[in-house]
Scaffold this active site. Structure first.
Site, mmCIF file in Angstrom:
data_model
loop_
_atom_site.group_PDB
_atom_site.id
_atom_site.type_symbol
_atom_site.label_atom_id
_atom_site.label_comp_id
_atom_site.label_asym_id
_atom_site.label_seq_id
_atom_site.Cartn_x
_atom_site.Cartn_y
_atom_site.Cartn_z
ATOM 1 N N ARG A 90 5.429 -3.550 -2.835
ATOM 2 C CA ARG A 90 5.413 -2.292 -1.759
ATOM 3 C C ARG A 90 6.636 -1.528 -1.063
ATOM 4 O O ARG A 90 7.546 -2.045 -0.629
ATOM 5 C CB ARG A 90 4.613 -3.109 -0.166
ATOM 6 N N SER A 134 5.886 -8.232 -4.439
ATOM 7 C CA SER A 134 4.944 -6.700 -4.357
ATOM 8 C C SER A 134 6.046 -5.829 -5.120
ATOM 9 O O SER A 134 7.121 -5.976 -3.865
ATOM 10 C CB SER A 134 4.655 -6.566 -2.806
ATOM 11 N N ASP A 175 -9.099 -0.002 -4.389
ATOM 12 C CA ASP A 175 -9.074 -2.015 -4.907
ATOM 13 C C ASP A 175 -8.784 -3.051 -3.301
ATOM 14 O O ASP A 175 -9.055 -4.302 -3.317
ATOM 15 C CB ASP A 175 -8.750 -2.817 -6.627
ATOM 16 N N HIS A 176 -7.174 -2.562 -3.178
ATOM 17 C CA HIS A 176 -7.164 -3.879 -1.521
ATOM 18 C C HIS A 176 -7.258 -3.127 -0.733
ATOM 19 O O HIS A 176 -7.851 -4.091 0.157
ATOM 20 C CB HIS A 176 -5.237 -2.901 -1.644
ATOM 21 N N ASP A 196 2.821 -1.061 -8.191
ATOM 22 C CA ASP A 196 1.545 -2.410 -7.962
ATOM 23 C C ASP A 196 2.208 -3.376 -8.860
ATOM 24 O O ASP A 196 2.845 -2.968 -9.901
ATOM 25 C CB ASP A 196 -0.492 -2.435 -7.765
ATOM 26 N N ARG A 234 0.372 -14.878 -6.252
ATOM 27 C CA ARG A 234 0.919 -15.583 -5.347
ATOM 28 C C ARG A 234 0.993 -16.417 -4.264
ATOM 29 O O ARG A 234 -0.522 -16.417 -3.808
ATOM 30 C CB ARG A 234 1.367 -14.536 -5.056
HETATM 31 C C1 MIC Z 1 0.377 -7.860 -3.290
HETATM 32 O O1 MIC Z 1 -0.186 -8.422 -4.587
HETATM 33 O O2 MIC Z 1 1.266 -7.747 -3.159
HETATM 34 C C2 MIC Z 1 0.010 -6.577 -4.073
HETATM 35 C C3 MIC Z 1 -0.962 -6.488 -2.274
HETATM 36 O O3 MIC Z 1 -1.325 -6.154 -4.343
HETATM 37 C C4 MIC Z 1 1.333 -5.725 -4.334
HETATM 38 C C5 MIC Z 1 0.998 -3.452 -3.600
HETATM 39 C C6 MIC Z 1 0.767 -3.832 -2.259
HETATM 40 O O4 MIC Z 1 1.507 -4.657 -0.989
HETATM 41 O O5 MIC Z 1 -0.060 -2.979 -2.009
HETATM 42 C C7 MIC Z 1 2.281 -5.398 -5.524
HETATM 43 O O6 MIC Z 1 2.108 -6.458 -5.867
HETATM 44 O O7 MIC Z 1 2.875 -4.773 -5.283
HETATM 45 FE FE1 SF4 Z 2 -4.924 -7.228 -6.021
HETATM 46 FE FE2 SF4 Z 2 -2.175 -7.250 -5.616
HETATM 47 FE FE3 SF4 Z 2 -3.749 -9.449 -5.741
HETATM 48 FE FE4 SF4 Z 2 -3.876 -8.116 -8.342
HETATM 49 S S1 SF4 Z 2 -2.186 -9.694 -6.880
HETATM 50 S S2 SF4 Z 2 -5.207 -9.050 -7.046
HETATM 51 S S3 SF4 Z 2 -3.226 -6.874 -7.378
HETATM 52 S S4 SF4 Z 2 -3.641 -7.965 -4.436
#
Ligand code: MIC
Ligand code: SF4
Length: 645
Positions: free
Chosen positions: A537, A535, A64-65, A119, A379
């Site tokens: 990550r 995140s 999905d990313h 995530d 965010r």
């Molecule tokens: C995000 O919202 O920052 C992400 C991308 O979903 C991350 C995960 C990632 O960096 O792959 C998260 O929230 O953990």
């Molecule tokens: Fe995707 Fe992270 Fe954004 Fe949610 S917050 S939509 S999991 S990138």
């Protein structure tokens, strides 16, 4: 003494330690989820453990990313994840099927179960009464292999909801209000439990919006009870059999209580550049806007989309505004198509995006220079949108849609009467984009498809006897993982190639950092409070590991990032006296003598000598028995391999 719902579920899953707040506990994990940006690494780690089949009740791999395929890298990762999933007993949600948290809630979540996901917004599952926690990929890999997941036994905060939301005031405004009161670090070490009469007026998608964005509080997770409304939702998903009623005992004792009268809330926005920089829409006034993005795991449910369609019906998006809409799942998109709402959105001029994270993670739709963008996301960290000087405001779908038409920030309460929006009795169900794994007997027939961009886990080493290294970077408070390891369409395709992605580490703060750190060979990073928020990550730990960072010394850490540092074998240290932050400058030579011996002996107060200015700085190194052993071994992967011998 009665128990909170959090305590009940944790207790039922406890496999290590005691339920004493502040102490480390190990819990059994029933379900896991991964997404593609963290998934490739998580599955490489899972493979490295040598466990043939996942031992969880249900593990799901979502794509999905990284859905923008502007080179071979993302498509290769998708194929790799699909093949690992098929072989090792994991369900595979194909690209186009939707955002992991939305789909998991619809098709897999079960009240009372534990879920960890690679995530940070995994707590979305708390909307149906799960203990759902965001974790690093390595922790998820261990859980898939049947290992326990370790957390600090949390404090439990009761949010007592009374009253009922006024028309055009949304669930998003509830969580923005909580963020206003508690801040982005207010939830650290805590689970936020929603109770009270007001809960009964909130549908499952609304509850999920609230638990989803609880991640921005730094909380371990958030949870709602599982009640008749939960049952109705699961029934409409043809999954009523997984429902069970769950709630806190009447005499449960909470560590803190927050009172929120839903009737008193008004539409809110999180202003640039932090999710806790909250102001009322009326207070900000009718500011001119350039872009509106509706979607993300926070606000992309059918209910959200139906509200947006109602507001846009028969209207046209303002000429100065670009509106994009990404429905959260195939199910949502399909139902919008079936009931005609999709046509309303298209007709109004919305740019319909695929059901994926999209603009939320900078995969397209970056705003214009200095552009003001209203987003229904969770965010708004600086630069995350892909435009460094973009001004991102986080709002409800109602505010977003109303403003898309007027071209200025608009209070949706000016829209007049609000109709009642109802969820369907039965959702359209077709799981044809979820591929089940092959039977165990056939697993040898599945070939793992590895692309050339997929590089192995970086090299680790046991904790050094002493660390004598310069401070390669000094940063301030609230550094996010988007600062440490930026995302976006250009960098995300490198998620399975640590040497390459490391070249972008801290690019937002200091472009020279990767070269400098690599040249120094080994170094220490110094930071302020709430370091590593955002995140999950693990790349924000793996890239520094690759660049030779041996320790990170800060005023305080965010939960998941601290765990990721330990998992990567990087020593997390905090100042005993925050004022000592001023006694280190970038470039100073720092010495932690005999650190291995001290960690082995379980000593938590250590001393760093700043050789450059002669100052002695007391620091805390708080490791439990297990995290201590992980550090000594050089990280979780080595520790797990050793303990499996
Ligand atoms: C995000 O919202 O920052 C992400 C991308 O979903 C991350 C995960 C990632 O960096 O792959 C998260 O929230 O953990
Ligand atoms: Fe995707 Fe992270 Fe954004 Fe949610 S917050 S939509 S999991 S990138």
């Amino acid at each position: 003494m009665g128990l909170t719902l959090t305590e009940k579920i944790l207790k039922a899953h406890l496999v290590d330690g005691e339920m004493i707040k502040g102490q480390e506990i190990g819990i059994k994990i029933d379900q896991t989820l991964t997404q593609d940006a963290t998934g490739t690494m998580a599955y490489l780690e899972f493979e490295a453990m040598g466990v043939p089949r996942v031992k969880t009740e249900r593990s799901v791999a979502y794509i999905d990313h990284n859905t923008l395929q502007s080179g071979f890298e993302n498509a290769d990762d998708h194929r790799f994840i699909g093949s690992v999933a098929k072989k090792h007993g994991i369900y595979f949600s194909r690209p186009g099927n939707g955002i992991c948290h939305q789909v998991h809630l619809e098709r897999f979540g079960v009240p009372g179960k534990t879920l960890i996901g690679s995530d940070s917004h995994t707590p979305t599952g708390g909307g149906i009464g799960m203990i759902a926690i965001g974790a690093g990929g390595l922790d998820v890999a261990v859980a898939m292999g049947g290992g326990a997941y370790y957390i600090t036994c949390p404090k439990v905060v009761k949010v007592n909801l009374t009253g009922k939301l006024s028309p055009w005031v949304a669930a998003k405004d509830v969580i923005l209000e909580v963020l206003k009161r508690l801040s982005v670090k207010g939830g650290v070490g805590k689970v936020i439990e929603y109770c009270g009469e007001g809960v009964k007026s909130l549908s499952v998608p609304e509850r999920a919006t609230i638990t989803n964005m609880g991640a921005e509080l730094g909380a371990t997770t958030s949870i709602f009870p599982s009640d008749e409304i939960t049952r109705e939702f699961l029934k409409a998903q043809c999954r009523e059999e997984v429902w069970s009623p769950l709630a806190a005992d009447d005499d449960a004792v909470y560590d803190e209580t927050l009172e929120i009268n839903l009737s008193e809330l008004e539409p809110l926005a999180a202003c640039p550049h932090s999710p806790d920089n909250i102001k009322g829409i009326s207070e900000i006034g009718s500011m001119k806007i350039d872009q509106v993005c509706i979607g993300s795991c926070t606000n992309s449910s059918l209910l959200d989309m139906l509200k947006v369609a109602h507001i846009l019906k028969g209207k046209t998006v303002h000429p100065d505004v670009s509106l994009s809409i990404a429905p959260g799942s195939k199910q949502v998109l399909n139902m919008l198509a079936e009931n005609g709402a999709l046509s309303v959105l298209i007709d109004a001029g919305a740019r319909i995006l695929e059901s994926a994270c999209g603009p939320c993670i900078g995969m397209g739709q970056s705003p214009n220079s200095k552009g003001i963008s209203l987003r229904t996301f969770n965010r708004n960290f600086e630069g995350r949108s892909g435009t460094k000087d973009g001004q991102i405001y986080l709002v409800s779908p109602e505010v977003a849609a109303a403003s898309a038409i007027t071209g200025v920030l608009t209070d949706p309460r000016t829209l007049g009467d609000m109709p009642e929006f109802k969820l369907p009795n039965v959702f359209t169900i077709n799981d044809n984009m979820i591929v089940p794994p092959v039977d165990e007997a056939d697993m040898d027939s599945v070939e793992i498809l590895r692309g050339p961009n997929i590089k192995p886990f970086p090299e680790t080493a046991p904790l050094m006897d002493s660390i004598d290294a310069p401070c390669s970077l000094k940063v301030g408070d609230n550094i996010t993982t988007d600062h440490i390891m930026p995302a976006g369409a250009k960098i995300l395709p490198l998620r399975s190639n640590i040497p390459a992605i490391s070249q972008h580490c801290f690019a937002v703060c200091d472009e020279q950092f990767p070269t400098r750190a690599k040249e120094l060979g080994k170094s220490i990073i110094v930071g302020g409070s709430n370091y590593g928020q955002g995140s999950s990550r693990e790349h924000a730990a793996l890239a520094p590991l690759y660049l030779g960072v041996k320790a990170v010394l800060v005023k305080s850490f965010a939960r998941i990032h601290r765990a990721n540092l330990i998992n990567a074998g990087i020593l997390p240290l905090t100042f005993v006296n925050e004022a000592d932050y001023d006694n280190i400058a970038q470039g100073d030579q720092l010495v932690l003598a005999d650190v291995r011996k001290d960690v082995e002996a379980g000593k938590s107060e250590l001393t760093i000598v700043n050789k450059t200015n002669g100052k002695e700085i007391p620091v805390l190194c708080e490791l439990s028995g297990r995290t201590k052993d992980i550090m000594l071994a050089g990280g979780l992967l080595d520790y797990t391999r050793e303990s499996m011998k």
